[in-house]
Write a protein that holds these residues in place. Structure first.
Motif, PDB file in Angstrom:
ATOM      1  N   ASP A  27       0.819  -1.218   0.000  1.00  0.00           N
ATOM      2  CA  ASP A  27       0.000   0.000   0.000  1.00  0.00           C
ATOM      3  C   ASP A  27       0.850   1.264   0.000  1.00  0.00           C
ATOM      4  O   ASP A  27       0.457   2.283  -0.569  1.00  0.00           O
ATOM      5  N   ALA A  28       2.022   1.225   0.628  1.00  0.00           N
ATOM      6  CA  ALA A  28       2.897   2.401   0.724  1.00  0.00           C
ATOM      7  C   ALA A  28       3.779   2.591  -0.512  1.00  0.00           C
ATOM      8  O   ALA A  28       4.292   3.684  -0.737  1.00  0.00           O
ATOM      9  N   ALA A  29       3.962   1.551  -1.295  1.00  0.00           N
ATOM     10  CA  ALA A  29       4.915   1.583  -2.413  1.00  0.00           C
ATOM     11  C   ALA A  29       4.332   2.250  -3.654  1.00  0.00           C
ATOM     12  O   ALA A  29       3.150   2.100  -3.959  1.00  0.00           O
ATOM     13  N   ASP A  30       5.211   2.942  -4.361  1.00  0.00           N
ATOM     14  CA  ASP A  30       4.851   3.448  -5.686  1.00  0.00           C
ATOM     15  C   ASP A  30       5.015   2.363  -6.733  1.00  0.00           C
ATOM     16  O   ASP A  30       4.296   2.335  -7.730  1.00  0.00           O
ATOM     17  N   VAL A  31       5.986   1.456  -6.508  1.00  0.00           N
ATOM     18  CA  VAL A  31       6.242   0.343  -7.417  1.00  0.00           C
ATOM     19  C   VAL A  31       6.512  -0.905  -6.580  1.00  0.00           C
ATOM     20  O   VAL A  31       7.345  -0.877  -5.673  1.00  0.00           O
ATOM     21  N   LEU A  47      -2.008  -8.517  -6.320  1.00  0.00           N
ATOM     22  CA  LEU A  47      -1.006  -7.449  -6.400  1.00  0.00           C
ATOM     23  C   LEU A  47      -1.311  -6.469  -7.520  1.00  0.00           C
ATOM     24  O   LEU A  47      -1.108  -5.259  -7.368  1.00  0.00           O
ATOM     25  N   GLU A  48      -1.810  -6.968  -8.650  1.00  0.00           N
ATOM     26  CA  GLU A  48      -2.190  -6.054  -9.733  1.00  0.00           C
ATOM     27  C   GLU A  48      -3.311  -5.120  -9.284  1.00  0.00           C
ATOM     28  O   GLU A  48      -3.297  -3.932  -9.605  1.00  0.00           O
ATOM     29  N   LEU A  54       3.010  -2.534 -10.730  1.00  0.00           N
ATOM     30  CA  LEU A  54       3.607  -3.838 -10.457  1.00  0.00           C
ATOM     31  C   LEU A  54       4.525  -4.215 -11.609  1.00  0.00           C
ATOM     32  O   LEU A  54       4.144  -4.127 -12.779  1.00  0.00           O
ATOM     33  N   ILE A  55       5.749  -4.630 -11.255  1.00  0.00           N
ATOM     34  CA  ILE A  55       6.691  -5.162 -12.233  1.00  0.00           C
ATOM     35  C   ILE A  55       7.038  -6.565 -11.750  1.00  0.00           C
ATOM     36  O   ILE A  55       7.531  -6.733 -10.628  1.00  0.00           O
TER      37      ILE A  55
END
Length: 167
Positions: A27-31, A47-48, A54-55
């Motif tokens: 939730d906190a991540a940009d990627v 996750l998507e 998402l990579i």
């Protein structure tokens, strides 16, 4: 830009779900970067839906459905940092040399497979990161994941996080 790095989740054989602490990091991540061995497609769907971006790549334990949706190698430029993601890099002996040869136009390579956290820089300056596994510690003392930031075109604040042992 805040990054969350995970790999080798092996859901559901190794755990039923990702730990809550990892979901908070999602939730906190940009990627969010996942370096393979998802095992079932449900986590990819989750996750998507929940990640801003998402990579991911498939790993050796990922079947046809995951391989149809994910590449073997993913590449992205994130605020000037050239990122690549792959599941396996081979044995630790000679890893830096191999990765320098295979990823000459890359600043950061995220990989998995071993479940062993890794953070080194190759002779040519390539940063190699393996976040370990948040669900299957194997012979490691803890399950782990990594976070990092990208500021002014530089990867910084790379941190390895240990998860509490499951009961």
């Amino acid at each position: 830009m805040r990054l969350l790095l995970i790999a080798d989740t092996h859901l559901p054989p190794r755990a039923k779900v990702l730990p809550d602490q990892v979901w908070r990091e999602v939730d906190a991540a940009d990627v969010v970067v996942h370096a393979g061995d998802w095992v079932e497609v449900a986590l990819l769907d989750e996750l998507e839906a929940r990640s801003k971006r998402l990579i991911g790549v498939y790993g050796n334990n990922d079947g046809v459905e995951l391989r149809a949706r994910l590449p073997e190698v993913a590449r992205a430029e994130l605020d000037g940092v050239r990122l690549a993601v792959i599941h396996e890099t081979g044995g630790k002996q000679g890893r830096e040399r191999r990765c320098d040869e295979l990823f000459p136009d890359t600043d950061v390579l995220v990989f998995g497979h071993s479940h062993i956290p890794w953070d080194t820089v190759t002779p040519k300056g390539l940063r190699l990161l393996n976040p370990g596994s948040p669900t299957d510690r194997r012979r490691q003392p803890f399950c782990t994941y990594q976070t990092a930031e990208i500021r002014d075109g530089e990867l910084c604040d790379v941190a390895l996080h240990e998860l509490p042992l499951r009961r």
